[in-house]
Motif scaffolding. Sequence first.
Motif, PDB file in Angstrom:
ATOM      1  N   LYS A 230      38.222  88.501  29.493  1.00  0.00           N
ATOM      2  CA  LYS A 230      38.967  88.216  30.711  1.00  0.00           C
ATOM      3  C   LYS A 230      40.463  88.337  30.470  1.00  0.00           C
ATOM      4  O   LYS A 230      41.207  88.880  31.294  1.00  0.00           O
ATOM      5  CB  LYS A 230      38.608  86.815  31.212  1.00  0.00           C
ATOM      6  N   LYS A 231      40.944  87.837  29.319  1.00  0.00           N
ATOM      7  CA  LYS A 231      42.368  87.909  28.984  1.00  0.00           C
ATOM      8  C   LYS A 231      42.812  89.358  28.837  1.00  0.00           C
ATOM      9  O   LYS A 231      43.918  89.725  29.220  1.00  0.00           O
ATOM     10  CB  LYS A 231      42.645  87.136  27.696  1.00  0.00           C
ATOM     11  N   LEU A 232      41.930  90.193  28.255  1.00  0.00           N
ATOM     12  CA  LEU A 232      42.243  91.602  28.070  1.00  0.00           C
ATOM     13  C   LEU A 232      42.407  92.294  29.413  1.00  0.00           C
ATOM     14  O   LEU A 232      43.334  93.079  29.615  1.00  0.00           O
ATOM     15  CB  LEU A 232      41.136  92.287  27.251  1.00  0.00           C
ATOM     16  N   LEU A 233      41.505  91.991  30.366  1.00  0.00           N
ATOM     17  CA  LEU A 233      41.581  92.600  31.691  1.00  0.00           C
ATOM     18  C   LEU A 233      42.855  92.175  32.413  1.00  0.00           C
ATOM     19  O   LEU A 233      43.499  92.972  33.093  1.00  0.00           O
ATOM     20  CB  LEU A 233      40.346  92.204  32.519  1.00  0.00           C
ATOM     21  N   VAL A 234      43.227  90.912  32.277  1.00  0.00           N
ATOM     22  CA  VAL A 234      44.454  90.414  32.903  1.00  0.00           C
ATOM     23  C   VAL A 234      45.670  91.132  32.320  1.00  0.00           C
ATOM     24  O   VAL A 234      46.582  91.546  33.037  1.00  0.00           O
ATOM     25  CB  VAL A 234      44.585  88.886  32.724  1.00  0.00           C
ATOM     26  N   ALA A 235      45.673  91.303  31.010  1.00  0.00           N
ATOM     27  CA  ALA A 235      46.785  91.980  30.341  1.00  0.00           C
ATOM     28  C   ALA A 235      46.899  93.420  30.811  1.00  0.00           C
ATOM     29  O   ALA A 235      47.998  93.923  31.049  1.00  0.00           O
ATOM     30  CB  ALA A 235      46.597  91.925  28.822  1.00  0.00           C
ATOM     31  N   MET A 236      45.742  94.086  30.933  1.00  0.00           N
ATOM     32  CA  MET A 236      45.749  95.478  31.381  1.00  0.00           C
ATOM     33  C   MET A 236      46.199  95.589  32.830  1.00  0.00           C
ATOM     34  O   MET A 236      46.872  96.533  33.216  1.00  0.00           O
ATOM     35  CB  MET A 236      44.344  96.084  31.229  1.00  0.00           C
ATOM     36  N   LEU A 237      45.852  94.570  33.651  1.00  0.00           N
ATOM     37  CA  LEU A 237      46.224  94.582  35.060  1.00  0.00           C
ATOM     38  C   LEU A 237      47.725  94.508  35.247  1.00  0.00           C
ATOM     39  O   LEU A 237      48.303  95.182  36.088  1.00  0.00           O
ATOM     40  CB  LEU A 237      45.543  93.402  35.768  1.00  0.00           C
ATOM     41  N   PHE A 238      48.385  93.715  34.404  1.00  0.00           N
ATOM     42  CA  PHE A 238      49.821  93.514  34.553  1.00  0.00           C
ATOM     43  C   PHE A 238      50.659  94.467  33.707  1.00  0.00           C
ATOM     44  O   PHE A 238      51.877  94.498  33.863  1.00  0.00           O
ATOM     45  CB  PHE A 238      50.195  92.065  34.198  1.00  0.00           C
ATOM     46  N   LEU A 239      50.033  95.258  32.871  1.00  0.00           N
ATOM     47  CA  LEU A 239      50.767  96.187  32.021  1.00  0.00           C
ATOM     48  C   LEU A 239      51.580  97.196  32.820  1.00  0.00           C
ATOM     49  O   LEU A 239      52.760  97.405  32.526  1.00  0.00           O
ATOM     50  CB  LEU A 239      49.801  96.911  31.074  1.00  0.00           C
ATOM     51  N   PRO A 240      51.037  97.848  33.858  1.00  0.00           N
ATOM     52  CA  PRO A 240      51.848  98.816  34.614  1.00  0.00           C
ATOM     53  C   PRO A 240      53.081  98.190  35.238  1.00  0.00           C
ATOM     54  O   PRO A 240      54.135  98.802  35.306  1.00  0.00           O
ATOM     55  CB  PRO A 240      50.873  99.313  35.690  1.00  0.00           C
ATOM     56  N   LEU A 241      52.966  96.932  35.701  1.00  0.00           N
ATOM     57  CA  LEU A 241      54.122  96.268  36.289  1.00  0.00           C
ATOM     58  C   LEU A 241      55.204  96.070  35.244  1.00  0.00           C
ATOM     59  O   LEU A 241      56.393  96.243  35.505  1.00  0.00           O
ATOM     60  CB  LEU A 241      53.713  94.916  36.895  1.00  0.00           C
ATOM     61  N   GLY A 242      54.812  95.723  34.046  1.00  0.00           N
ATOM     62  CA  GLY A 242      55.774  95.548  32.963  1.00  0.00           C
ATOM     63  C   GLY A 242      56.446  96.844  32.601  1.00  0.00           C
ATOM     64  O   GLY A 242      57.645  96.902  32.347  1.00  0.00           O
ATOM     65  N   MET A 243      55.662  97.914  32.597  1.00  0.00           N
ATOM     66  CA  MET A 243      56.217  99.217  32.264  1.00  0.00           C
ATOM     67  C   MET A 243      57.217  99.653  33.315  1.00  0.00           C
ATOM     68  O   MET A 243      58.275 100.197  33.003  1.00  0.00           O
ATOM     69  CB  MET A 243      55.096 100.249  32.138  1.00  0.00           C
ATOM     70  N   LEU A 244      56.893  99.389  34.598  1.00  0.00           N
ATOM     71  CA  LEU A 244      57.807  99.751  35.673  1.00  0.00           C
ATOM     72  C   LEU A 244      59.099  98.968  35.572  1.00  0.00           C
ATOM     73  O   LEU A 244      60.189  99.499  35.811  1.00  0.00           O
ATOM     74  CB  LEU A 244      57.143  99.502  37.031  1.00  0.00           C
ATOM     75  N   ALA A 245      58.999  97.708  35.189  1.00  0.00           N
ATOM     76  CA  ALA A 245      60.191  96.880  35.070  1.00  0.00           C
ATOM     77  C   ALA A 245      61.107  97.419  33.980  1.00  0.00           C
ATOM     78  O   ALA A 245      62.326  97.427  34.112  1.00  0.00           O
ATOM     79  CB  ALA A 245      59.797  95.439  34.765  1.00  0.00           C
ATOM     80  N   GLN A 246      60.522  97.902  32.889  1.00  0.00           N
ATOM     81  CA  GLN A 246      61.299  98.436  31.793  1.00  0.00           C
ATOM     82  C   GLN A 246      61.991  99.734  32.183  1.00  0.00           C
ATOM     83  O   GLN A 246      63.018 100.090  31.621  1.00  0.00           O
ATOM     84  CB  GLN A 246      60.384  98.679  30.585  1.00  0.00           C
ATOM     85  N   GLN A 247      61.440 100.456  33.158  1.00  0.00           N
ATOM     86  CA  GLN A 247      61.971 101.753  33.523  1.00  0.00           C
ATOM     87  C   GLN A 247      62.829 101.698  34.792  1.00  0.00           C
ATOM     88  O   GLN A 247      63.127 102.715  35.390  1.00  0.00           O
ATOM     89  CB  GLN A 247      60.816 102.734  33.724  1.00  0.00           C
ATOM     90  N   SER A 248      63.252 100.466  35.190  1.00  0.00           N
ATOM     91  CA  SER A 248      64.008 100.324  36.427  1.00  0.00           C
ATOM     92  C   SER A 248      65.429 100.847  36.307  1.00  0.00           C
ATOM     93  O   SER A 248      66.107 101.049  37.308  1.00  0.00           O
ATOM     94  CB  SER A 248      64.027  98.853  36.865  1.00  0.00           C
ATOM     95  N   GLY A 249      65.924 101.052  35.113  1.00  0.00           N
ATOM     96  CA  GLY A 249      67.276 101.560  34.909  1.00  0.00           C
ATOM     97  C   GLY A 249      67.392 102.181  33.537  1.00  0.00           C
ATOM     98  O   GLY A 249      66.427 102.254  32.789  1.00  0.00           O
ATOM     99  N   PHE A 250      68.599 102.635  33.207  1.00  0.00           N
ATOM    100  CA  PHE A 250      68.805 103.239  31.888  1.00  0.00           C
ATOM    101  C   PHE A 250      69.692 102.345  31.025  1.00  0.00           C
ATOM    102  O   PHE A 250      70.488 101.540  31.527  1.00  0.00           O
ATOM    103  CB  PHE A 250      69.440 104.627  32.015  1.00  0.00           C
ATOM    104  N   GLU A 251      69.526 102.506  29.758  1.00  0.00           N
ATOM    105  CA  GLU A 251      70.399 101.848  28.788  1.00  0.00           C
ATOM    106  C   GLU A 251      70.652 102.839  27.652  1.00  0.00           C
ATOM    107  O   GLU A 251      69.719 103.275  26.984  1.00  0.00           O
ATOM    108  CB  GLU A 251      69.787 100.560  28.249  1.00  0.00           C
ATOM    109  N   ILE A 252      71.905 103.204  27.483  1.00  0.00           N
ATOM    110  CA  ILE A 252      72.292 104.161  26.446  1.00  0.00           C
ATOM    111  C   ILE A 252      73.151 103.437  25.415  1.00  0.00           C
ATOM    112  O   ILE A 252      74.227 102.930  25.744  1.00  0.00           O
ATOM    113  CB  ILE A 252      73.080 105.343  27.041  1.00  0.00           C
ATOM    114  N   THR A 253      72.656 103.378  24.205  1.00  0.00           N
ATOM    115  CA  THR A 253      73.398 102.760  23.114  1.00  0.00           C
ATOM    116  C   THR A 253      73.987 103.859  22.246  1.00  0.00           C
ATOM    117  O   THR A 253      73.252 104.693  21.708  1.00  0.00           O
ATOM    118  CB  THR A 253      72.487 101.858  22.270  1.00  0.00           C
ATOM    119  N   GLY A 254      75.305 103.881  22.150  1.00  0.00           N
ATOM    120  CA  GLY A 254      75.973 104.952  21.423  1.00  0.00           C
ATOM    121  C   GLY A 254      76.696 104.480  20.181  1.00  0.00           C
ATOM    122  O   GLY A 254      77.365 103.442  20.195  1.00  0.00           O
ATOM    123  N   THR A 255      76.541 105.242  19.112  1.00  0.00           N
ATOM    124  CA  THR A 255      77.280 105.006  17.871  1.00  0.00           C
ATOM    125  C   THR A 255      77.876 106.338  17.454  1.00  0.00           C
ATOM    126  O   THR A 255      77.203 107.173  16.836  1.00  0.00           O
ATOM    127  CB  THR A 255      76.354 104.464  16.762  1.00  0.00           C
TER     128      THR A 255
END
Length: 260
Positions: free
Chosen positions: A2-27
């Motif tokens: 059950k925990k695995l299914l819950v994790a898989m259900l919310f994974l796309p939402l987490g991925m979308l949140a990570q891709q909501s903007g850009f972050e460029i780290t320059g050195t």
Amino acid sequence: MKKLLVAMLFLPLGMLAQQSGFEITGTITGLPENSRVTLVNLNKAGDTVAQSVVNKGTFVLKGTVEEPNLFQLALDGVSKKAVLFIGNDNATVKGSTENVQQLEVKGSATHSDFMEMQTIFNPMMQKLMDLNRRIQSTPGISREDSVFTAYKTQYDQVIGAIDRFVKDKRSSPLSAFLLVITRELEQDFVTLEKRFNSLDANVQKGFYGKIIAKDIADSKIGAVGTQAIEFTQNDTTGKPVSLASFRGKYVLVDFWASWC
């Protein structure tokens, strides 16, 4: 389970949140401390999408863009600029101010495609332009001349490379970008439309896809086999007559002028 299914259900939402903007780290070595770094949209004059200052040799640019596109990385402290083709990516930029055209960019698939495109086409196009200059600088040169043959061979290689790139990267915005910057080479809108139709729908609807779509639509205006352009003109008695008034009939339109 059950925990695995819950994790898989919310994974796309987490991925979308990570891709909501850009972050460029320059050195980039050689940048003065506290100097400004900006990211500017090259297709919208004056549109600065992010800015930062150098802190202990590093800068971080954050923001959001509508889609992957060409951006200019301006390093104010050394008055130098580089070009990035990025979207809402988490990317790193490393290199030296001694050669900002060879910066190492990681974390952006579109920029990787951009670099691959340049690696393929820059030398090919340079050779094609060199051959063209030789032809243009030789008045009366015959089409049977070896330079003409070499030009045709190089031209065919460029066309073949365009087809391969578009086929291999139909889901990349770089394919639409390539079609934009090479469309004057062939001036063949039938072939251009075939390539355009092979692209993914999202690419067709993107910034460069819209440019190609408009070019294709414009090329069909007044073309053989398309609907004639509507117009209204006065007859010999001064009465306005429209082309539409003859709809369903055979019409011969004779364009002439008094000085012909």
